[in-house]
Design a protein around this motif. Structure first.
Motif, PDB file in Angstrom:
ATOM      1  N   ALA A 391       0.831  -1.206   0.000  1.00 10.75           N
ATOM      2  CA  ALA A 391       0.000   0.000   0.000  1.00 10.75           C
ATOM      3  C   ALA A 391       0.862   1.250   0.000  1.00 10.75           C
ATOM      4  CB  ALA A 391      -0.923  -0.020   1.217  1.00 10.75           C
ATOM      5  N   TRP A 392       1.925   1.242   0.805  1.00 13.71           N
ATOM      6  CA  TRP A 392       2.817   2.401   0.861  1.00 13.71           C
ATOM      7  C   TRP A 392       3.508   2.632  -0.484  1.00 13.71           C
ATOM      8  CZ3 TRP A 392       8.484   1.804   1.469  1.00 13.71           C
ATOM      9  CH2 TRP A 392       9.132   3.036   1.489  1.00 13.71           C
ATOM     10  N   LEU A 393       4.007   1.565  -1.120  1.00  8.24           N
ATOM     11  CA  LEU A 393       4.676   1.708  -2.413  1.00  8.24           C
ATOM     12  C   LEU A 393       3.705   2.208  -3.470  1.00  8.24           C
ATOM     13  CD1 LEU A 393       6.835  -1.570  -2.392  1.00  8.24           C
ATOM     14  CD2 LEU A 393       7.626   0.796  -2.026  1.00  8.24           C
ATOM     15  N   MET A 394       2.491   1.692  -3.444  1.00 10.34           N
ATOM     16  CA  MET A 394       1.478   2.157  -4.399  1.00 10.34           C
ATOM     17  C   MET A 394       1.139   3.618  -4.149  1.00 10.34           C
ATOM     18  SD  MET A 394      -1.098  -1.128  -4.384  1.00 10.34           S
ATOM     19  CE  MET A 394      -2.294  -0.336  -5.449  1.00 10.34           C
ATOM     20  N   PHE A 395       0.998   3.987  -2.891  1.00  5.87           N
ATOM     21  CA  PHE A 395       0.598   5.344  -2.541  1.00  5.87           C
ATOM     22  C   PHE A 395       1.665   6.365  -2.943  1.00  5.87           C
ATOM     23  CE2 PHE A 395      -0.838   8.758   0.350  1.00  5.87           C
ATOM     24  CZ  PHE A 395      -2.202   8.690   0.103  1.00  5.87           C
ATOM     25  N   ARG A 396       2.919   5.950  -2.952  1.00 10.09           N
ATOM     26  CA  ARG A 396       4.003   6.860  -3.324  1.00 10.09           C
ATOM     27  C   ARG A 396       3.972   7.230  -4.799  1.00 10.09           C
ATOM     28  NH1 ARG A 396       9.860   5.029  -1.792  1.00 10.09           N
ATOM     29  NH2 ARG A 396      10.220   7.071  -2.737  1.00 10.09           N
ATOM     30  N   CYS A 397       3.572   6.279  -5.636  1.00 11.71           N
ATOM     31  CA  CYS A 397       3.757   6.449  -7.075  1.00 11.71           C
ATOM     32  C   CYS A 397       2.462   6.474  -7.881  1.00 11.71           C
ATOM     33  CB  CYS A 397       4.645   5.325  -7.624  1.00 11.71           C
ATOM     34  SG  CYS A 397       6.207   5.101  -6.741  1.00 11.71           S
ATOM     35  N   TRP A 398       1.460   5.790  -7.425  1.00 13.66           N
ATOM     36  CA  TRP A 398       0.249   5.656  -8.233  1.00 13.66           C
ATOM     37  C   TRP A 398      -0.780   6.726  -7.877  1.00 13.66           C
ATOM     38  CZ3 TRP A 398      -1.512  -0.134  -8.883  1.00 13.66           C
ATOM     39  CH2 TRP A 398      -0.461  -0.860  -9.467  1.00 13.66           C
ATOM     40  N   PRO A 399      -1.638   7.070  -8.823  1.00 15.04           N
ATOM     41  CA  PRO A 399      -2.777   7.940  -8.504  1.00 15.04           C
ATOM     42  C   PRO A 399      -3.648   7.302  -7.437  1.00 15.04           C
ATOM     43  CG  PRO A 399      -2.493   7.754 -10.882  1.00 15.04           C
ATOM     44  CD  PRO A 399      -1.570   6.744 -10.267  1.00 15.04           C
ATOM     45  N   ARG A 400      -4.228   8.137  -6.579  1.00 15.78           N
ATOM     46  CA  ARG A 400      -5.022   7.622  -5.468  1.00 15.78           C
ATOM     47  C   ARG A 400      -6.202   6.783  -5.952  1.00 15.78           C
ATOM     48  NH1 ARG A 400      -0.440   9.120  -3.481  1.00 15.78           N
ATOM     49  NH2 ARG A 400      -0.412  10.976  -2.154  1.00 15.78           N
ATOM     50  N   ARG A 401      -6.840   7.225  -7.006  1.00 16.00           N
ATOM     51  CA  ARG A 401      -7.997   6.488  -7.505  1.00 16.00           C
ATOM     52  C   ARG A 401      -7.597   5.091  -7.980  1.00 16.00           C
ATOM     53  NH1 ARG A 401     -10.592  10.989 -11.442  1.00 16.00           N
ATOM     54  NH2 ARG A 401      -8.447  10.925 -12.158  1.00 16.00           N
ATOM     55  N   LEU A 402      -6.462   4.986  -8.645  1.00 11.56           N
ATOM     56  CA  LEU A 402      -6.003   3.687  -9.125  1.00 11.56           C
ATOM     57  C   LEU A 402      -5.618   2.778  -7.960  1.00 11.56           C
ATOM     58  CD1 LEU A 402      -5.301   1.848 -11.472  1.00 11.56           C
ATOM     59  CD2 LEU A 402      -3.033   2.924 -11.587  1.00 11.56           C
ATOM     60  N   CYS A 403      -4.993   3.355  -6.925  1.00  5.75           N
ATOM     61  CA  CYS A 403      -4.644   2.570  -5.732  1.00  5.75           C
ATOM     62  C   CYS A 403      -5.889   1.954  -5.106  1.00  5.75           C
ATOM     63  CB  CYS A 403      -3.946   3.461  -4.706  1.00  5.75           C
ATOM     64  SG  CYS A 403      -2.292   4.020  -5.168  1.00  5.75           S
ATOM     65  N   LEU A 404      -6.902   2.782  -4.916  1.00  4.99           N
ATOM     66  CA  LEU A 404      -8.131   2.300  -4.288  1.00  4.99           C
ATOM     67  C   LEU A 404      -8.858   1.294  -5.171  1.00  4.99           C
ATOM     68  CD1 LEU A 404      -9.502   5.644  -2.797  1.00  4.99           C
ATOM     69  CD2 LEU A 404      -8.745   3.654  -1.484  1.00  4.99           C
ATOM     70  N   SER A 405      -9.019   1.624  -6.445  1.00  7.75           N
ATOM     71  CA  SER A 405      -9.772   0.759  -7.344  1.00  7.75           C
ATOM     72  C   SER A 405      -9.132  -0.615  -7.493  1.00  7.75           C
ATOM     73  CB  SER A 405      -9.892   1.430  -8.719  1.00  7.75           C
ATOM     74  OG  SER A 405     -10.634   0.617  -9.604  1.00  7.75           O
ATOM     75  N   SER A 406      -7.807  -0.664  -7.605  1.00  9.29           N
ATOM     76  CA  SER A 406      -7.124  -1.937  -7.817  1.00  9.29           C
ATOM     77  C   SER A 406      -7.196  -2.836  -6.583  1.00  9.29           C
ATOM     78  CB  SER A 406      -5.666  -1.696  -8.218  1.00  9.29           C
ATOM     79  OG  SER A 406      -4.983  -0.956  -7.218  1.00  9.29           O
ATOM     80  N   THR A 407      -7.012  -2.273  -5.385  1.00 12.69           N
ATOM     81  CA  THR A 407      -7.034  -3.099  -4.174  1.00 12.69           C
ATOM     82  C   THR A 407      -8.444  -3.575  -3.853  1.00 12.69           C
ATOM     83  OG1 THR A 407      -7.075  -1.028  -2.878  1.00 12.69           O
ATOM     84  CG2 THR A 407      -4.943  -2.134  -3.143  1.00 12.69           C
ATOM     85  N   PHE A 408      -9.430  -2.705  -4.009  1.00  7.95           N
ATOM     86  CA  PHE A 408     -10.813  -3.119  -3.786  1.00  7.95           C
ATOM     87  C   PHE A 408     -11.197  -4.242  -4.745  1.00  7.95           C
ATOM     88  CE2 PHE A 408     -11.312   0.642  -1.259  1.00  7.95           C
ATOM     89  CZ  PHE A 408     -12.437   0.438  -0.481  1.00  7.95           C
ATOM     90  N   SER A 409     -10.896  -4.055  -6.022  1.00  5.99           N
ATOM     91  CA  SER A 409     -11.281  -5.047  -7.031  1.00  5.99           C
ATOM     92  C   SER A 409     -10.550  -6.363  -6.822  1.00  5.99           C
ATOM     93  CB  SER A 409     -10.981  -4.495  -8.434  1.00  5.99           C
ATOM     94  OG  SER A 409     -11.702  -3.302  -8.662  1.00  5.99           O
ATOM     95  N   LEU A 410      -9.265  -6.295  -6.449  1.00  3.56           N
ATOM     96  CA  LEU A 410      -8.497  -7.518  -6.213  1.00  3.56           C
ATOM     97  C   LEU A 410      -9.096  -8.324  -5.066  1.00  3.56           C
ATOM     98  CD1 LEU A 410      -6.014  -9.298  -6.722  1.00  3.56           C
ATOM     99  CD2 LEU A 410      -4.731  -7.823  -5.151  1.00  3.56           C
TER     100      LEU A 410
END
Length: 542
Positions: A391-410
């Protein structure tokens, strides 16, 4: 008057000096008790194997004592009945007549009665739980899940009132007041004389439990800056919560009595009293209240700790409002005042509800998985560590919407896959459950900072309180999602998985906050994405 350039004005402090290290560490430490107290019902309220108690003073032979325990199921799959026994008056009559239960009498034809003398509980796993203490079984088995729901009702109430109190009176005072409430009432709970008193105290513990977590989280978000803020909000608070979660099964393994376990989990709370003199109030909040001199005093002390020189006047444009009142005030109605903020709040409430259902359903269900409850609970806690790092690595580099959408969907897709796993493949089933827990932990870790970045300082704690309230509604209903498994094994996972896939799509409608400073007023908030009739998406500021 607003202060959108707060980060620029305080850049002289740096990102990772002695001041930030102390605040970071102490705030994370303050969250650790939430990990083991928030999920302690996994062990406190577990239901041991049980059957009807046969009074020791009943004058019957050992054979008839054994035969008095009723069996459920057919001959090929019989189990000891949990809630009924054969009538003892008939059993005693047969015993006095010298009949043999295995030769002279068909025991299965003897009428049954309820467990009039109580129950005998299996002591191999627990010495006692609240279930065995107050006989929360059979006709009273609804009380055990209700106990968990009452705790989360307290958490829900705390989510609402603590945010407003924190925005009104300050982050620090609410943090320590609610930590004291949680510690004091958990200690009193150890001496509960009845289930009703236990529940009343548990409700109050729930109020304090979420309130200190939210206050600590927002305080860290507002004091820290840059990449350190991202580490704190995703990896820091989540990792220390997980450490507390890992302590829970270890403590429960060595302390099998629920009162002793709860007492041991209470003691660490008293070690947090000295932190009052080391954790400062949020300068951002002080500025929002017009208390400029107090905010500057904290920043000057921080500069001294970091061995840097603070400007003579840190906020020159705010000096004129020092004694004239607050800069700008908000209340809960501001969360629905405009179309933009109303849409943001509704979307966040939906996604927080669904991720909470998934997270708590999988966490509370560890006692129902195949194998040892202690190992399953520890595994569910350990899997959070790599999830938080991701989550931390994603939050550093990815857009917030993509971080949330990908983890929820996974997480949702993994739960939907459980429907296709045969019952005999228990190891594969547990592995997928833990992978789902992995995804929901990452989603939860990202949801907190992503939501906080969308709201202004004067409204941030109240907004997170409302989001947390939605989350608590999810945690209250999570046990009832699991209850649907008694009708169809895969139904809870299908429903929870479908909801989270849907929420993953909704996350794409949220505003993007990556690269933007924390808003200090409603006018600085980013706007939702909305699709117009021309079938293209645009952003508008409302």
């Amino acid at each position: 008057m607003n202060f959108p350039d707060y980060d620029d004005k305080t850049a002289f402090l740096g990102d990772w000096g002695r001041f930030q290290k102390i605040v970071f560490t102490l705030l994370c430490l303050s969250i650790t008790p939430n990990g083991f107290l928030g999920l302690s019902m996994v062990f406190l309220g577990d239901t041991p194997a049980h059957y009807c108690l046969i009074p020791a003073d009943l004058n019957i032979t050992d054979e008839w004592r054994q035969a008095s325990v009723a069996l459920d199921g057919d001959a090929g799959d019989s189990r000891v009945s949990k809630c009924s026994r054969h009538r003892l008056d008939i059993i005693q009559n047969y015993s006095e007549r010298g009949l043999n239960p295995w030769v002279d009498v068909n025991v299965s034809t003897i009428p049954r009665e309820n467990c009039l003398d109580g129950w005998e509980y299996d002591r191999s796993t627990y010495i006692s739980t609240i279930v065995s203490e107050w006989d929360l079984v059979c006709s009273d088995d609804w009380k055990a899940p209700l106990t968990t729901s009452i705790f989360f009702f307290g958490v829900l109430v705390g989510s609402v009132i603590s945010g407003q109190l924190s925005d009104r009176f300050g982050r620090k005072i609410v943090l320590f007041a609610t930590m004291a409430i949680q510690t004091a009432f958990t200690l009193i709970q150890v001496f509960s004389p009845s289930w009703l008193i236990f529940c009343l105290l548990y409700f109050i513990v729930g109020i304090g439990q979420i309130s200190n977590y939210m206050a600590a989280f927002v305080l860290g978000m507002e004091i820290l800056s840059g990449s350190v803020r991202d580490i704190f909000s995703t990896l820091g608070v989540g990792l220390f919560f997980s450490v507390g979660y890992m302590i829970l099964p270890l403590g429960a393994y060595f302390l099998r009595d629920w009162r002793m376990l709860l007492l041991a989990l209470t003691i660490p709370g008293f070690f947090y009293i000295p932190l009052w003199w080391f954790i400062p109030e949020s300068p951002r909040w002080l500025l929002s209240q017009g208390r400029v001199k107090e905010a500057e005093a904290i920043l000057r002390k921080a500069a001294k700790m970091n061995r840097v020189q603070a400007p003579d006047v840190i906020f020159p444009q705010l000096q004129s409002v020092e004694n004239t009142g607050k800069l700008q005030t908000y209340n809960l109605f501001d969360l629905v005042k405009s179309t933009n903020i109303r849409c943001i709040t509704v979307l966040l409430c939906v996604v927080w509800f669904t991720v909470s259902v998934g997270y708590y359903a999988l966490s509370l269900n560890t006692s129902n998985l195949h194998g040892s409850i202690y190992i399953n609970c520890l595994l569910a806690a350990v899997v959070e560590v790599p999830a938080l790092i991701m989550a931390w690595l994603m939050f550093r580099c990815w857009p917030r919407r993509l971080c949330l959408s990908s983890t929820f969907s996974l997480g949702g897709l993994v739960l939907l896959m459980l429907h296709f796993i045969p019952e005999d493949l228990s190891s594969v089933f547990i592995a997928l459950v833990m992978f789902g827990k992995f995804a929901f932990t990452a989603a939860f870790a990202i949801a907190y900072p992503a939501s906080a970045e969308l709201y202004p300082t004067g409204l941030r704690n109240s907004a997170l309180g409302i989001c947390s309230m939605s989350s608590r509604v999810g945690s209250i209903t999570a046990p009832y999602f699991l209850y649907l498994g008694s009708y169809y094994r895969s139904l809870p996972y299908i429903l929870i998985g479908g909801l989270n896939v849907f929420s993953g799509l909704l996350c794409l409608l949220l505003p993007e906050s990556l690269g933007f400073p924390l808003p200090e007023a409603i006018s600085h908030m980013q706007t939702v994405v909305r699709c117009k009739k021309r079938h293209h998406c645009s952003s508008t500021r409302l």
